[in-house]
Design an enzyme around this catalytic site. Structure first.
Site, PDB file in Angstrom:
ATOM      1  N   CYS A   1       0.865  -1.178   0.000  1.00 49.83           N
ATOM      2  CA  CYS A   1       0.000   0.000   0.000  1.00 49.83           C
ATOM      3  C   CYS A   1       0.901   1.226   0.000  1.00 49.83           C
ATOM      4  O   CYS A   1       2.118   1.093  -0.095  1.00 49.83           O
ATOM      5  CB  CYS A   1      -0.994  -0.012   1.166  1.00 49.83           C
ATOM      6  SG  CYS A   1      -0.351   0.359   2.798  1.00 49.83           S
TER       7      CYS A   1
ATOM      8  N   HIS B   1      15.353 -12.925  12.218  1.00 50.06           N
ATOM      9  CA  HIS B   1      15.105 -12.770  13.649  1.00 50.06           C
ATOM     10  C   HIS B   1      13.643 -12.891  14.040  1.00 50.06           C
ATOM     11  O   HIS B   1      13.343 -13.258  15.178  1.00 50.06           O
ATOM     12  CB  HIS B   1      15.633 -11.427  14.138  1.00 50.06           C
ATOM     13  CG  HIS B   1      17.115 -11.317  14.052  1.00 50.06           C
ATOM     14  ND1 HIS B   1      17.797 -10.240  14.581  1.00 50.06           N
ATOM     15  CD2 HIS B   1      18.064 -12.127  13.503  1.00 50.06           C
ATOM     16  CE1 HIS B   1      19.097 -10.397  14.362  1.00 50.06           C
ATOM     17  NE2 HIS B   1      19.280 -11.528  13.702  1.00 50.06           N
TER      18      HIS B   1
END
Length: 143
Positions: free
Chosen positions: A65, A98
């Site tokens: 977006c 991570h």
């Protein structure tokens, strides 16, 4: 591998280019995004992507977006979703390594198209490291 993709009017150009990249790699894509530039409501196109992750129907999601914020906020309301709003390849790499991000949110108005395509490649090519990161992921509630 199967990927779901969704976008609003600000992300159409990027989505179409990403579709081309994914198809050139032989990746099956579920396209929930708009193909036009008329104003639309991004949640209508993001919820189906997040639902596919939630229901284990796809490996990853990519959403686009204008700022990437509304799309990522919407996606992260779903169980099992770890959507990362990223603006460079280093953040993408860390989000996968991570955080085991499973949806990539791209801000079309703030990154170039070549950057976006490179970020998709990094997202797909980077693995979750596990280890100490696994216990942190487990502390993110899925309500």
């Amino acid at each position: 591998m199967k990927i779901a993709i969704g976008n609003d009017h600000a992300g159409t150009e990027y989505k179409l280019a990403i579709l081309g990249l994914l198809k050139s790699k032989g990746i099956e894509v579920l396209n929930y995004g708009t193909d036009g530039t008329d104003s639309v409501d991004y949640p209508d196109f993001i919820h189906p992507v997040a639902s596919d992750i939630e229901n284990d129907e796809v490996s990853f999601g990519i959403i686009v977006c204008g700022s990437g914020n509304g799309a990522s906020m919407t996606a992260n309301k779903h169980q099992k979703v770890r959507c990362a709003l990223c603006w460079n390849k280093e953040i993408v790499e860390l989000a996968r390594q991570h955080n085991d991000a499973n949806i990539l949110s791209l801000p079309a108005r703030y990154i170039s198209l070549p950057q976006a395509l490179n970020m998709v490649d990094v997202f797909l090519d980077t693995s979750f490291e596990g280890g100490r990161h696994e216990r942190r992921i487990e502390k993110i509630p899925c309500v």
